[in-house]
Design a protein around this motif. Structure first.
Motif, PDB file in Angstrom:
ATOM      1  N   GLN A 150      34.640  56.725  79.492  1.00 15.35           N
ATOM      2  CA  GLN A 150      34.923  57.873  78.731  1.00 15.35           C
ATOM      3  C   GLN A 150      34.425  59.240  78.893  1.00 15.35           C
ATOM      4  N   GLN A 151      33.225  59.302  79.902  1.00 15.21           N
ATOM      5  CA  GLN A 151      32.714  60.491  80.456  1.00 15.21           C
ATOM      6  C   GLN A 151      33.691  61.026  81.429  1.00 15.21           C
ATOM      7  N   GLY A 173      23.516  61.717  80.035  1.00  9.42           N
ATOM      8  CA  GLY A 173      22.288  61.297  79.116  1.00  9.42           C
ATOM      9  C   GLY A 173      22.745  59.807  78.351  1.00  9.42           C
ATOM     10  N   ASN A 174      23.999  59.529  78.262  1.00  9.83           N
ATOM     11  CA  ASN A 174      24.124  58.472  77.394  1.00  9.83           C
ATOM     12  C   ASN A 174      24.735  56.905  78.629  1.00  9.83           C
ATOM     13  N   LEU A 175      24.537  57.398  79.956  1.00  6.79           N
ATOM     14  CA  LEU A 175      25.027  56.400  80.750  1.00  6.79           C
ATOM     15  C   LEU A 175      23.895  55.610  81.472  1.00  6.79           C
ATOM     16  N   ASP A 176      24.126  54.548  82.133  1.00  2.65           N
ATOM     17  CA  ASP A 176      23.185  53.604  82.864  1.00  2.65           C
ATOM     18  C   ASP A 176      23.465  54.360  84.190  1.00  2.65           C
ATOM     19  N   ASN A 179      26.799  54.441  86.367  1.00  2.55           N
ATOM     20  CA  ASN A 179      27.871  55.088  85.931  1.00  2.55           C
ATOM     21  C   ASN A 179      27.211  56.555  85.955  1.00  2.55           C
ATOM     22  N   SER A 180      26.100  56.850  86.072  1.00  2.00           N
ATOM     23  CA  SER A 180      25.527  58.258  86.060  1.00  2.00           C
ATOM     24  C   SER A 180      26.027  58.890  87.473  1.00  2.00           C
ATOM     25  N   TRP A 181      25.492  57.898  88.384  1.00  2.00           N
ATOM     26  CA  TRP A 181      25.903  58.169  89.834  1.00  2.00           C
ATOM     27  C   TRP A 181      27.532  58.466  90.069  1.00  2.00           C
ATOM     28  N   ASP A 182      28.324  57.659  89.490  1.00  2.00           N
ATOM     29  CA  ASP A 182      29.707  57.899  89.448  1.00  2.00           C
ATOM     30  C   ASP A 182      30.163  59.247  89.014  1.00  2.00           C
ATOM     31  N   ILE A 183      29.754  59.664  87.839  1.00  2.00           N
ATOM     32  CA  ILE A 183      29.755  60.858  87.174  1.00  2.00           C
ATOM     33  C   ILE A 183      29.342  62.047  88.274  1.00  2.00           C
ATOM     34  N   ALA A 200      23.015  70.766  82.842  1.00  2.00           N
ATOM     35  CA  ALA A 200      21.775  70.699  82.115  1.00  2.00           C
ATOM     36  C   ALA A 200      21.156  69.273  82.341  1.00  2.00           C
ATOM     37  N   THR A 201      20.190  68.756  82.443  1.00  2.00           N
ATOM     38  CA  THR A 201      19.847  67.362  82.809  1.00  2.00           C
ATOM     39  C   THR A 201      18.359  67.055  82.720  1.00  2.00           C
ATOM     40  N   HIS A 202      18.173  65.977  82.309  1.00  2.00           N
ATOM     41  CA  HIS A 202      16.757  65.342  82.160  1.00  2.00           C
ATOM     42  C   HIS A 202      16.548  64.197  83.372  1.00  2.00           C
ATOM     43  N   ASN A 203      17.410  64.069  84.334  1.00  2.00           N
ATOM     44  CA  ASN A 203      17.687  63.032  85.144  1.00  2.00           C
ATOM     45  C   ASN A 203      17.008  63.425  86.566  1.00  2.00           C
TER      46      ASN A 203
END
Lengths: 235, 304
Positions: A150-151, A173-176, A179-183, A200-203
């Motif tokens: 979806q992202q 923020g809503n991804l495991d 998936n975060s790395w893919d993005i 903007a991120t908290h990761n």
């Protein structure tokens, strides 16, 4: 997407005070150049969202000047704002896809909104869906796609009109993690074409691994702005 | 605002989707518009007819000056000439008493022959010779009447004018117009409010779409158009029934009145010419109410 075309965002002594008295930003000075990759970090409620909303003119500064390509956004007439926004793609934590439209339709929707001729829509939508790796899922509804997929649709939608600038508000923020790395790889790929990315991120892991420019905001003030910076907070 | 046909088609589709999505609310709004326009239409045919009748009566308004029996034919002709020269006089006509009697008999219709037979002989005619004066403007009747009286009672015995009836009709018609305006305005506001409510529902239903359109840089008009079309469409659909019903009612009314004795006194406006006015007015008002309704909602709920 436009190598060589510069698109600069500048803020000079920008304050954002909401009607309830909250001072979200207090005297921010910053300049982001074409082609940069910038992380915006800081605790929740530090003013990151306000900072980002000022960039795509969702909010106006209470005081100070926001310049998009040298144009003061506060002075831009209302009817011209859409043209400013066409240069900016926005990606959100919650994707903001239209649930009753397929992946293809969601992306095409952005092109229809800016009155692109029909014959140009199909090839371009297929092109960007391929770029984000969703060629085979283009007829799926958002509910049939994973969060990461979806992202990626949302990113395809953000870039389909060839913006010079992508603003991503906690896109992972809503991804495991996977998936975060893919993005992140995808955004990095887009950045390589010359598109500016402000995220903007908290990761912590992502920021510390990617080593890009990091702007830290605390209590409405930029407390750190360094190239190849680190996240700098304990989660 | 050069808009592509493709974009326009899209706006119409979007508007249609809006109507379908809130079908019950749209139905309620259409009904409210229909009721408003129906009442408006009834007032309209009444008002148009009162105006029409007043106009017809105005044409008939004439001053009748009864001449003194002592005047000779030459004097009478000279006086007619003098009155003709007065400012504001369109036409002054001398009607000798025998002509007057014949006219009266003709107006009376079939029964008149017998009734007037005895009066026709020499020295029997009780009527005076008269001069009828047609003013250029019915408003001048009063002042003309005074001027004619000033010729002197040796020449003119008395002057009559039918000014009262038209004044009353015109007053009635302007009163009616005010009632229509106030009452109609109230109803129109109500209908516009209902339309604005259905548009509001569409805006809420499409909130996310609008948000994304704004984000990717859709022009403000691109976002607004479907709502204006939706409102205008509701107004337009709401106008169809009242037009049909009002005109049918009028046709029936016209046929009934036109057939009987009343036709001579009550001159109704012809159905076709009234029909054009009424149809255009009702449709225009329907579309206006619908568009105003959507403007209200778009201004209040649609941030662009």
């Amino acid at each position: 997407m436009f190598p060589g075309v510069s698109f600069v965002i500048e803020m000079h002594d920008v304050w954002k005070v909401y009607p309830n008295g909250v001072e979200a930003l207090r005297g921010v000075d910053v300049r982001i150049d074409q082609g940069e990759f910038v992380y915006i970090v800081g605790p929740s409620g530090a003013g990151k969202s306000s900072f980002i909303k000022l960039m795509y003119r969702e909010e106006k500064p209470t005081h100070g000047i926001v310049l998009i390509n040298g144009v003061n956004v506060k002075r831009v007439r209302d009817w011209k704002i859409p043209h400013v926004r066409r240069k900016i793609g926005v990606v959100f934590q919650d994707f903001k896809l239209l649930p009753n439209m397929t992946a293809y339709e969601n992306v095409a929707f952005a092109m229809e909104a800016v009155e692109t001729p029909k014959r140009k829509i199909k090839p371009r939508v297929q092109e960007v869906l391929e770029l984000v790796g969703l060629s085979d899922r283009m007829h799926a509804l958002p509910s049939q796609l994973s969060g990461g997929e979806q992202q990626r649709v949302a990113i395809a939608r953000a870039i389909v009109n060839n913006p010079s600038f992508i603003i991503a508000d906690e896109p992972t923020g809503n991804l495991d993690p996977e998936n975060s790395w893919d993005i992140m790889y995808l955004l990095e790929e887009i950045n390589k074409f010359g598109t500016t990315i402000v995220m903007a991120t908290h990761n912590k892991e992502i920021v510390n691994t990617m080593r890009q420019r990091v702007i830290a905001i605390e209590q409405g003030v930029i407390v750190r702005d360094e190239l190849g910076g680190e996240y700098g907070y304990e989660d | 605002m050069g808009m592509k046909i493709e974009t326009m088609m899209r706006h119409f589709r979007e508007a249609y989707r809006g109507v379908r999505r809130n079908s019950w609310m749209s139905f309620a709004a259409v009904s409210a518009v229909a009721v408003t326009l129906f009442i408006f239409g009834l007032f309209l045919i009444t008002a148009f007819n009162v105006r029409y009748m007043a106009g017809e009566l105005e044409k008939q308004v004439a001053i009748r000056a009864a001449l003194s029996p002592s005047m000779t034919g030459a004097q009478e002709r000279q006086l007619t000439e003098q009155i003709q020269q007065l400012p504001g006089v369109k036409n002054a006509t001398l009607i000798p008493k025998n002509v007057g009697l014949r006219q009266m008999r003709d107006e009376w219709g079939p029964g008149g022959e017998q009734l007037f037979k005895d009066l026709d002989g020499e020295g029997q005619n009780p009527l005076p010779d008269i001069i009828t004066v047609e003013p250029t403007d019915p408003k001048n009747v009063e002042s003309l009447k005074k001027q004619i009286e000033n010729f002197g009672s040796d020449k003119i015995e008395r002057v009559e004018a039918g000014e009262g009836v038209t004044d009353k009709l015109l007053n009635f018609s302007s009163m009616l117009r005010n009632i229509v305006l106030i009452f109609g305005l109230g109803l129109a506001v109500l209908a516009a409010f209902l339309i604005s409510n259905t548009i509001k529902l569409t805006i809420i239903a499409r909130q996310r779409e609008i948000e994304i359109q704004r984000l990717v840089g859709a022009s403000n008009w691109f976002i607004r158009w479907p709502f204006f079309i939706e409102g205008a469409f509701i107004g337009l659909v709401g106008a169809i029934f009242p037009v049909v019903i009002v005109l049918t009612i009028y046709q029936v009314f016209y046929n009934v009145l036109g057939a009987g004795e009343a036709a001579a006194i009550l001159k109704l406006m012809p159905v076709v010419s009234l029909g054009i006015y009424v149809t255009i007015s009702i449709f225009a008002l329907g579309v206006a109410i619908g568009t105003i309704g959507s403007i209200i909602s778009v201004r209040r709920f649609l941030k662009v």
